[in-house]
Design an enzyme around this catalytic site. Structure first.
Site, PDB file in Angstrom:
ATOM      1  N   ASP A  71      -2.536   0.899   7.391  1.00  0.00           N
ATOM      2  CA  ASP A  71      -1.752   0.770   6.159  1.00  0.00           C
ATOM      3  C   ASP A  71      -1.289  -0.670   5.939  1.00  0.00           C
ATOM      4  O   ASP A  71      -1.251  -1.145   4.808  1.00  0.00           O
ATOM      5  CB  ASP A  71      -0.559   1.727   6.187  1.00  0.00           C
ATOM      6  CG  ASP A  71      -1.004   3.181   6.187  1.00  0.00           C
ATOM      7  OD1 ASP A  71      -1.608   3.612   5.201  1.00  0.00           O
ATOM      8  OD2 ASP A  71      -0.762   3.869   7.198  1.00  0.00           O
ATOM      9  N   GLU A  93      -1.339  -1.414  -5.043  1.00  0.00           N
ATOM     10  CA  GLU A  93      -2.548  -0.660  -5.364  1.00  0.00           C
ATOM     11  C   GLU A  93      -2.282   0.314  -6.506  1.00  0.00           C
ATOM     12  O   GLU A  93      -1.239   0.958  -6.543  1.00  0.00           O
ATOM     13  CB  GLU A  93      -3.029   0.093  -4.124  1.00  0.00           C
ATOM     14  CG  GLU A  93      -4.395   0.708  -4.275  1.00  0.00           C
ATOM     15  CD  GLU A  93      -4.893   1.304  -2.978  1.00  0.00           C
ATOM     16  OE1 GLU A  93      -5.649   0.603  -2.274  1.00  0.00           O
ATOM     17  OE2 GLU A  93      -4.529   2.447  -2.671  1.00  0.00           O
ATOM     18  N   ASP A 108       0.883  -1.165   0.000  1.00  0.00           N
ATOM     19  CA  ASP A 108       0.000   0.000   0.000  1.00  0.00           C
ATOM     20  C   ASP A 108       0.923   1.217   0.000  1.00  0.00           C
ATOM     21  O   ASP A 108       1.433   1.612   1.044  1.00  0.00           O
ATOM     22  CB  ASP A 108      -0.898  -0.004   1.235  1.00  0.00           C
ATOM     23  CG  ASP A 108      -1.820   1.209   1.284  1.00  0.00           C
ATOM     24  OD1 ASP A 108      -2.277   1.649   0.219  1.00  0.00           O
ATOM     25  OD2 ASP A 108      -2.068   1.716   2.389  1.00  0.00           O
TER      26      ASP A 108
END
Length: 170
Positions: free
Chosen positions: A139, A67, A8
């Protein structure tokens, strides 16, 4: 069996999560956050690169999932996020990892069941799926969710092609 590293990306905090995908089962291996310091962007990007490289060297994953960039309201923030993604991707590619990219909505859909899920819902489902004793940091939970999305996608593709060792009846 496949060790998957989920990332992430962020220019201040980059979350990571490592899972072991064994068929339909997914086992927790590790997760955490790479905390980035300083105000000079090139130095922060170097920290993202080196942090992801360290995680790769420590856990030796076979695949990496990250992502995709989403369009934020602030173009400057989106650009910095994209640069942090690039630094993380380069770390994976230089270590020979195939890198898959997933939209945030697809990750939430795969893990929570709805693309508009909030961070707390993602944390809760990651905890439940991986049988963690507590909620992972936000996160890190997002990174684990990205790894889980990749595992589910790969497993689905294997089943669709019949490469999972089962014969498809016609």
């Amino acid at each position: 069996m496949s060790l998957i590293l989920g990332i992430d990306p962020g220019s201040r905090i980059t979350g990571y999560g490592v899972i072991n995908a064994v068929g339909v089962r997914n086992e927790y291996v590790a997760s955490g956050c790479i905390r980035i310091s300083g105000d000079h962007l090139p130095d922060r990007l170097q920290q993202v690169y080196e942090g992801v490289l360290e995680v790769i060297r420590l856990h030796c994953p076979q695949e990496m999932a990250i992502e995709q960039v989403f369009m934020a309201r602030n173009a400057d923030s989106a650009l910095k996020l994209g640069q942090a993604r690039g630094a993380a991707i380069v770390a994976g590619v230089t270590q020979g990892l195939p890198v898959a990219e997933y939209a945030a909505r697809a990750v939430k859909q795969a893990v929570v069941g709805k693309g508009g899920a909030d961070k707390r819902q993602v944390q809760h489902m990651v905890r439940s799926i991986l049988k963690l004793p507590g909620l992972p940091q936000a996160d890190a939970a997002d990174a684990l969710a990205i790894a889980l999305c990749h595992a589910h996608t790969q497993h689905g593709l294997i089943c669709m092609t019949g490469a999972g060792g089962r014969r498809r009846l016609r």
